[in-house]
Enzyme design. Sequence first.
Site, PDB file in Angstrom:
ATOM      1  N   SER A 128      -2.545   1.395   3.372  1.00  0.00           N
ATOM      2  CA  SER A 128      -1.875   0.569   4.375  1.00  0.00           C
ATOM      3  C   SER A 128      -0.511   0.189   3.832  1.00  0.00           C
ATOM      4  O   SER A 128      -0.292   0.190   2.609  1.00  0.00           O
ATOM      5  CB  SER A 128      -2.695  -0.696   4.658  1.00  0.00           C
ATOM      6  OG  SER A 128      -1.954  -1.639   5.401  1.00  0.00           O
ATOM      7  N   TYR A 141      -7.481  -8.318   1.718  1.00  0.00           N
ATOM      8  CA  TYR A 141      -7.249  -6.971   2.238  1.00  0.00           C
ATOM      9  C   TYR A 141      -6.121  -6.285   1.463  1.00  0.00           C
ATOM     10  O   TYR A 141      -6.247  -5.123   1.069  1.00  0.00           O
ATOM     11  CB  TYR A 141      -6.907  -7.051   3.724  1.00  0.00           C
ATOM     12  CG  TYR A 141      -6.652  -5.712   4.376  1.00  0.00           C
ATOM     13  CD1 TYR A 141      -7.707  -4.837   4.643  1.00  0.00           C
ATOM     14  CD2 TYR A 141      -5.362  -5.314   4.719  1.00  0.00           C
ATOM     15  CE1 TYR A 141      -7.483  -3.609   5.235  1.00  0.00           C
ATOM     16  CE2 TYR A 141      -5.128  -4.090   5.312  1.00  0.00           C
ATOM     17  CZ  TYR A 141      -6.186  -3.241   5.572  1.00  0.00           C
ATOM     18  OH  TYR A 141      -5.952  -2.015   6.159  1.00  0.00           O
TER      19      TYR A 141
END
Length: 274
Positions: A128, A141
Amino acid sequence: MPALLVTGAGRGIGLAITEHMSRRGWDVYATARSDTALGSLERLPNVHAVALDVTDRSSIATLSDQLPAALNGVVNNAGIIVNGPVEALSIDALSQQLDVNVTAQIAVTQAVLPKIRAARGRVLFMSSVLGLITTPGTGAYCASKYAVESLADALRMELRPWQIPVSLIEPGAIRTDMWTDMLDEHDRMVARLTDQHRALYAAHLAGTRKLLGRMQKLAADPKRVVKAVDHALTSNRPKRRYLCDNTSRVQKALVGITPTAVNDAVLAAATTSK
């Protein structure tokens, strides 16, 4: 036909990758946990549904037995998002975040590497842009994606003798059901907080919710991620990293040239409601 393993293929980006690569003539072994998702995957042409819980070590131990002798690629896509201020994170939730997004991806890769080596195939990790940039409220995350970035870099160098490319796919906000549900998930996270933490972080929680709403409108088409995965699997010269949208490219460039103190102030302001 070339053979491909895609984890977390029951929904979102994993399903989009599965559908695209199967249309391209690849034999796709697509993993999911729910019977409903497995049934839907099994009906797709060139797709073999594989029941797999990536956090179940015994399930991973038998994964290789369900795959062909040579595997041309693996896309480690399965993942979850645990949100919330670091002070308020449940340690069990933090452990689950790292187990699913980091440990499980390496476990799957280890299980199939002999088959990847046999085909001189490729290894892909779904990272990501938050594996490059940390934002308030997403520390768990971001940590998982930073860890994947580091492990993939190490693996890429270690697999050079066998000419096995390792690529990191680094999307930003992508228009999938995960992002569609993001505001509801934020509200569920807030509901799980203690009264004390809700009071302490009230401004941050309200600001984060507003920012998520704006990001939903900027979410990119999943086709951009699928295009990056296709290139990483089929190009003669796959990239080591794929940023999939212009917003992520701008974010990375700005953070790279801006002092940390300024980045901290900007991101803190963006996630605080006055």
